[in-house]
Write a protein that holds these residues in place. Sequence first.
Motif, PDB file in Angstrom:
ATOM      1  N   ARG A  77       1.763  -7.363   8.674  1.00  0.00           N
ATOM      2  CA  ARG A  77       2.760  -6.765   7.783  1.00  0.00           C
ATOM      3  C   ARG A  77       4.109  -6.713   8.478  1.00  0.00           C
ATOM      4  O   ARG A  77       4.194  -6.283   9.627  1.00  0.00           O
ATOM      5  CB  ARG A  77       2.283  -5.355   7.399  1.00  0.00           C
ATOM      6  CG  ARG A  77       3.248  -4.583   6.548  1.00  0.00           C
ATOM      7  CD  ARG A  77       2.641  -3.267   6.081  1.00  0.00           C
ATOM      8  NE  ARG A  77       1.512  -3.463   5.194  1.00  0.00           N
ATOM      9  CZ  ARG A  77       0.973  -2.509   4.427  1.00  0.00           C
ATOM     10  NH1 ARG A  77       1.476  -1.296   4.453  1.00  0.00           N
ATOM     11  NH2 ARG A  77      -0.045  -2.769   3.647  1.00  0.00           N
ATOM     12  N   ASP A 149       0.207 -10.343   4.698  1.00  0.00           N
ATOM     13  CA  ASP A 149       0.176  -9.024   4.053  1.00  0.00           C
ATOM     14  C   ASP A 149       1.597  -8.788   3.541  1.00  0.00           C
ATOM     15  O   ASP A 149       2.321  -9.761   3.286  1.00  0.00           O
ATOM     16  CB  ASP A 149      -0.295  -7.946   5.047  1.00  0.00           C
ATOM     17  CG  ASP A 149      -0.569  -6.605   4.356  1.00  0.00           C
ATOM     18  OD1 ASP A 149      -1.536  -6.522   3.587  1.00  0.00           O
ATOM     19  OD2 ASP A 149       0.185  -5.645   4.584  1.00  0.00           O
ATOM     20  N   ASN A 151       5.236  -8.721   2.866  1.00  0.00           N
ATOM     21  CA  ASN A 151       6.395  -9.459   3.396  1.00  0.00           C
ATOM     22  C   ASN A 151       6.053 -10.601   4.348  1.00  0.00           C
ATOM     23  O   ASN A 151       6.940 -11.103   5.043  1.00  0.00           O
ATOM     24  CB  ASN A 151       7.381  -8.507   4.101  1.00  0.00           C
ATOM     25  CG  ASN A 151       8.087  -7.605   3.120  1.00  0.00           C
ATOM     26  OD1 ASN A 151       8.363  -8.014   1.998  1.00  0.00           O
ATOM     27  ND2 ASN A 151       8.374  -6.387   3.527  1.00  0.00           N
ATOM     28  N   THR A 193      -6.005 -12.573  -4.194  1.00  0.00           N
ATOM     29  CA  THR A 193      -6.108 -11.112  -4.237  1.00  0.00           C
ATOM     30  C   THR A 193      -5.881 -10.620  -5.670  1.00  0.00           C
ATOM     31  O   THR A 193      -6.645  -9.795  -6.185  1.00  0.00           O
ATOM     32  CB  THR A 193      -5.120 -10.465  -3.249  1.00  0.00           C
ATOM     33  OG1 THR A 193      -5.285 -11.095  -1.984  1.00  0.00           O
ATOM     34  CG2 THR A 193      -5.377  -8.984  -3.096  1.00  0.00           C
ATOM     35  N   PHE A 222       5.409  -6.049  -7.532  1.00  0.00           N
ATOM     36  CA  PHE A 222       5.395  -7.377  -8.166  1.00  0.00           C
ATOM     37  C   PHE A 222       5.534  -8.440  -7.081  1.00  0.00           C
ATOM     38  O   PHE A 222       6.359  -9.331  -7.143  1.00  0.00           O
ATOM     39  CB  PHE A 222       6.511  -7.467  -9.213  1.00  0.00           C
ATOM     40  CG  PHE A 222       6.254  -8.482 -10.290  1.00  0.00           C
ATOM     41  CD1 PHE A 222       5.183  -8.345 -11.161  1.00  0.00           C
ATOM     42  CD2 PHE A 222       7.079  -9.589 -10.424  1.00  0.00           C
ATOM     43  CE1 PHE A 222       4.944  -9.286 -12.161  1.00  0.00           C
ATOM     44  CE2 PHE A 222       6.856 -10.537 -11.422  1.00  0.00           C
ATOM     45  CZ  PHE A 222       5.785 -10.384 -12.288  1.00  0.00           C
ATOM     46  N   ASN A 224       2.894 -10.627  -4.059  1.00  0.00           N
ATOM     47  CA  ASN A 224       1.762 -11.549  -4.154  1.00  0.00           C
ATOM     48  C   ASN A 224       0.633 -10.975  -5.012  1.00  0.00           C
ATOM     49  O   ASN A 224       0.137 -11.638  -5.924  1.00  0.00           O
ATOM     50  CB  ASN A 224       1.267 -11.870  -2.732  1.00  0.00           C
ATOM     51  CG  ASN A 224       0.026 -12.719  -2.749  1.00  0.00           C
ATOM     52  OD1 ASN A 224      -1.087 -12.203  -2.759  1.00  0.00           O
ATOM     53  ND2 ASN A 224       0.195 -14.032  -2.796  1.00  0.00           N
ATOM     54  N   VAL A 225       0.238  -9.741  -4.749  1.00  0.00           N
ATOM     55  CA  VAL A 225      -0.926  -9.175  -5.448  1.00  0.00           C
ATOM     56  C   VAL A 225      -0.576  -8.835  -6.901  1.00  0.00           C
ATOM     57  O   VAL A 225      -1.254  -9.274  -7.842  1.00  0.00           O
ATOM     58  CB  VAL A 225      -1.445  -7.919  -4.706  1.00  0.00           C
ATOM     59  CG1 VAL A 225      -2.652  -7.338  -5.427  1.00  0.00           C
ATOM     60  CG2 VAL A 225      -1.791  -8.246  -3.259  1.00  0.00           C
ATOM     61  N   VAL A 246      10.328  -2.737  -5.547  1.00  0.00           N
ATOM     62  CA  VAL A 246      11.042  -1.732  -4.774  1.00  0.00           C
ATOM     63  C   VAL A 246      12.376  -1.346  -5.439  1.00  0.00           C
ATOM     64  O   VAL A 246      12.904  -0.257  -5.214  1.00  0.00           O
ATOM     65  CB  VAL A 246      11.205  -2.233  -3.314  1.00  0.00           C
ATOM     66  CG1 VAL A 246      12.215  -3.363  -3.233  1.00  0.00           C
ATOM     67  CG2 VAL A 246      11.531  -1.116  -2.360  1.00  0.00           C
ATOM     68  N   ALA A 297       1.451  -1.980  -4.267  1.00  0.00           N
ATOM     69  CA  ALA A 297       2.606  -1.930  -3.352  1.00  0.00           C
ATOM     70  C   ALA A 297       2.151  -1.373  -2.001  1.00  0.00           C
ATOM     71  O   ALA A 297       1.644  -2.122  -1.174  1.00  0.00           O
ATOM     72  CB  ALA A 297       3.736  -1.116  -3.960  1.00  0.00           C
ATOM     73  N   ASN A 320      -3.648  -1.355  -0.450  1.00  0.00           N
ATOM     74  CA  ASN A 320      -4.535  -0.632   0.456  1.00  0.00           C
ATOM     75  C   ASN A 320      -4.081   0.823   0.552  1.00  0.00           C
ATOM     76  O   ASN A 320      -2.892   1.080   0.749  1.00  0.00           O
ATOM     77  CB  ASN A 320      -4.468  -1.260   1.849  1.00  0.00           C
ATOM     78  CG  ASN A 320      -5.162  -2.603   1.883  1.00  0.00           C
ATOM     79  OD1 ASN A 320      -6.328  -2.721   1.498  1.00  0.00           O
ATOM     80  ND2 ASN A 320      -4.449  -3.636   2.318  1.00  0.00           N
TER      81      ASN A 320
HETATM   82  P1  NAD Z   1       4.347  -8.328  -1.122  1.00  0.00           P
HETATM   83  O1  NAD Z   1       5.280  -8.104  -0.022  1.00  0.00           O
HETATM   84  O2  NAD Z   1       4.133  -9.708  -1.627  1.00  0.00           O
HETATM   85  O3  NAD Z   1       4.729  -7.392  -2.376  1.00  0.00           O
HETATM   86  C1  NAD Z   1       4.903  -6.005  -2.303  1.00  0.00           C
HETATM   87  C2  NAD Z   1       5.550  -5.552  -3.600  1.00  0.00           C
HETATM   88  O4  NAD Z   1       5.608  -4.135  -3.626  1.00  0.00           O
HETATM   89  C3  NAD Z   1       6.990  -6.055  -3.753  1.00  0.00           C
HETATM   90  O5  NAD Z   1       7.199  -6.406  -5.118  1.00  0.00           O
HETATM   91  C4  NAD Z   1       7.812  -4.824  -3.391  1.00  0.00           C
HETATM   92  O6  NAD Z   1       9.115  -4.846  -3.956  1.00  0.00           O
HETATM   93  C5  NAD Z   1       6.931  -3.747  -3.988  1.00  0.00           C
HETATM   94  N1  NAD Z   1       7.217  -2.403  -3.512  1.00  0.00           N
HETATM   95  C6  NAD Z   1       7.442  -1.990  -2.239  1.00  0.00           C
HETATM   96  N2  NAD Z   1       7.695  -0.679  -2.216  1.00  0.00           N
HETATM   97  C7  NAD Z   1       7.613  -0.247  -3.507  1.00  0.00           C
HETATM   98  C8  NAD Z   1       7.760   1.004  -4.159  1.00  0.00           C
HETATM   99  N3  NAD Z   1       8.054   2.100  -3.471  1.00  0.00           N
HETATM  100  N4  NAD Z   1       7.579   1.064  -5.493  1.00  0.00           N
HETATM  101  C9  NAD Z   1       7.278  -0.043  -6.206  1.00  0.00           C
HETATM  102  N5  NAD Z   1       7.123  -1.255  -5.663  1.00  0.00           N
HETATM  103  C10 NAD Z   1       7.294  -1.357  -4.327  1.00  0.00           C
HETATM  104  O7  NAD Z   1       2.954  -7.687  -0.636  1.00  0.00           O
HETATM  105  P2  NAD Z   1       1.486  -7.985  -1.177  1.00  0.00           P
HETATM  106  O8  NAD Z   1       0.887  -9.019  -0.300  1.00  0.00           O
HETATM  107  O9  NAD Z   1       1.531  -8.177  -2.656  1.00  0.00           O
HETATM  108  O10 NAD Z   1       0.755  -6.608  -0.803  1.00  0.00           O
HETATM  109  C11 NAD Z   1       0.808  -5.467  -1.672  1.00  0.00           C
HETATM  110  C12 NAD Z   1      -0.342  -4.535  -1.313  1.00  0.00           C
HETATM  111  O11 NAD Z   1      -1.576  -5.234  -1.427  1.00  0.00           O
HETATM  112  C13 NAD Z   1      -0.332  -4.001   0.128  1.00  0.00           C
HETATM  113  O12 NAD Z   1      -0.893  -2.699   0.131  1.00  0.00           O
HETATM  114  C14 NAD Z   1      -1.251  -4.953   0.859  1.00  0.00           C
HETATM  115  O13 NAD Z   1      -1.813  -4.380   2.016  1.00  0.00           O
HETATM  116  C15 NAD Z   1      -2.292  -5.174  -0.206  1.00  0.00           C
HETATM  117  N6  NAD Z   1      -3.087  -6.391  -0.051  1.00  0.00           N
HETATM  118  C16 NAD Z   1      -2.516  -7.628   0.017  1.00  0.00           C
HETATM  119  C17 NAD Z   1      -3.329  -8.748   0.146  1.00  0.00           C
HETATM  120  C18 NAD Z   1      -2.774 -10.146   0.145  1.00  0.00           C
HETATM  121  O14 NAD Z   1      -3.571 -11.099   0.154  1.00  0.00           O
HETATM  122  N7  NAD Z   1      -1.480 -10.346   0.106  1.00  0.00           N
HETATM  123  C19 NAD Z   1      -4.715  -8.608   0.245  1.00  0.00           C
HETATM  124  C20 NAD Z   1      -5.269  -7.338   0.166  1.00  0.00           C
HETATM  125  C21 NAD Z   1      -4.443  -6.231   0.009  1.00  0.00           C
END
Ligand code: NAD
Length: 419
Positions: A77, A149, A151, A193, A222, A224-225, A246, A297, A320
Amino acid sequence: MSTSPRDVSVFGDGITYFKEAADILELDAGMRLILTHPARQIIFSIPFQRDTGEFEVFTGYRVQYSFARGAAKGGIRYHPGVTLDEVTALAFWMTWKCAVVDLPFGGAKGGVTCDPATLSMNELERITRRYAAELVEVVGPDKDVPAPDVNTTPQIMAWFMDTYSMHVRQNVPGVVTGKPLEIGGSRGRVEATGRGVTICALDQMAKMGLKPEQSSIAIQGFGNVGMYAAKLFAERGCKIVGISDVTGAYHNDKGIDVAAAMKYTAEHRSLEGFKGGDKISNGELLTASCDVLVPAALEKVFTAENAANVKAKLIVEGANGPTTPEAANIFRERGVIVIPDIMANAGGVTVSYFEWVQDRMGYFWKESEVNERLEDTLLENLHRIQDFAKQHNTTLRIAAYSIAIDRVVKALRLRGIYA
Ligand code: NAD
């Protein structure tokens, strides 16, 4: 003075759930002690040069929580809020997540305390290469396998893999997963995911009598997940009534055009200024009217303050750790069903496992094969959790922890404690 949920460590939240499951399993004190300590925590400095020539130093972390069932596995991360406590909690969850879907992996997580929004591509590359170089001795396909994860992207995984390969003087695609297809990535990994979130949600919705075409969904985050979950829910006929990132949240009772939102984010790097819905606050999105709510998020989104106001009947944890133990109790009392993170977002690590397998074979599967195997793995284990919860009159979360802990304990007992 009352304690805010944010004052309680994220790892502390995880331990609370662990204890409840350990009680169901009647786990002895020794096993509890071992399983609540990470195997290894690594902290190091990442000095790097800005494009302007100035030097800065960030802090890097890698926590390898468990090797009981195989090589450690977990994402990296990049975020200003990264701390040792958070990385440890995430590595702890990875241990149970890999076990809950029965993958031959332990658990790990890594991070760099930085704000990627302020970094150029060249700066990101330098930070990533230095981060990878610091870990050369302790990562590898049979040691610890990082992944994306918050960013971190396929490009970042490519730099990590290249740096590691340069150091060990051979090409090692299996040192990380979530790579671009051209260098050993798996088809279906980018969406995995979000796809897993949708697979789990639709199965539980069917059990609750919620038909996809008549169901409304709100999604926080909004990236990856969240993005791919939104896309796949919409493809199944569900109405996406809210999305957020965000920069804020967007609400539309008639349904948000997910393809338009994805295009907008690709062009503007965020949803800021998106016209496909009314702008509301992130807090309002969590309590908006909808059938299914997907936090995708960060941690500690549902707390004692807002849990009573959540209107969704089903929460599917794409992120998570989005639910504090206090909020989990409120949801339980109110009959709100929660598919826990370690199950709901396990689609990513499952396809990461498929990628690792394909890299080792040097033989790559069709996307339909990846998706079919993913659905089989997730549903088989989700059904186990649903049955366990019914049998023991507990929540899906405690059922998932119980099944996962039991699997890790069995491996540990067979291997024995080397002392
Ligand atoms: P990412 O960086 O692609 O997206 C994160 C999103 O959350 C962004 O749109 C960001 O603007 C938004 N965000 C951040 N702070 C926020 C807030 N306060 N309010 C609303 N939105 C907010 O990350 P990701 O890979 O999509 O991961 C998101 C979550 O899923 C994390 O908890 C990560 O640990 C979990 N996760 C990711 C994966 C994966 O394969 N990428 C797998 C399992 C779990």
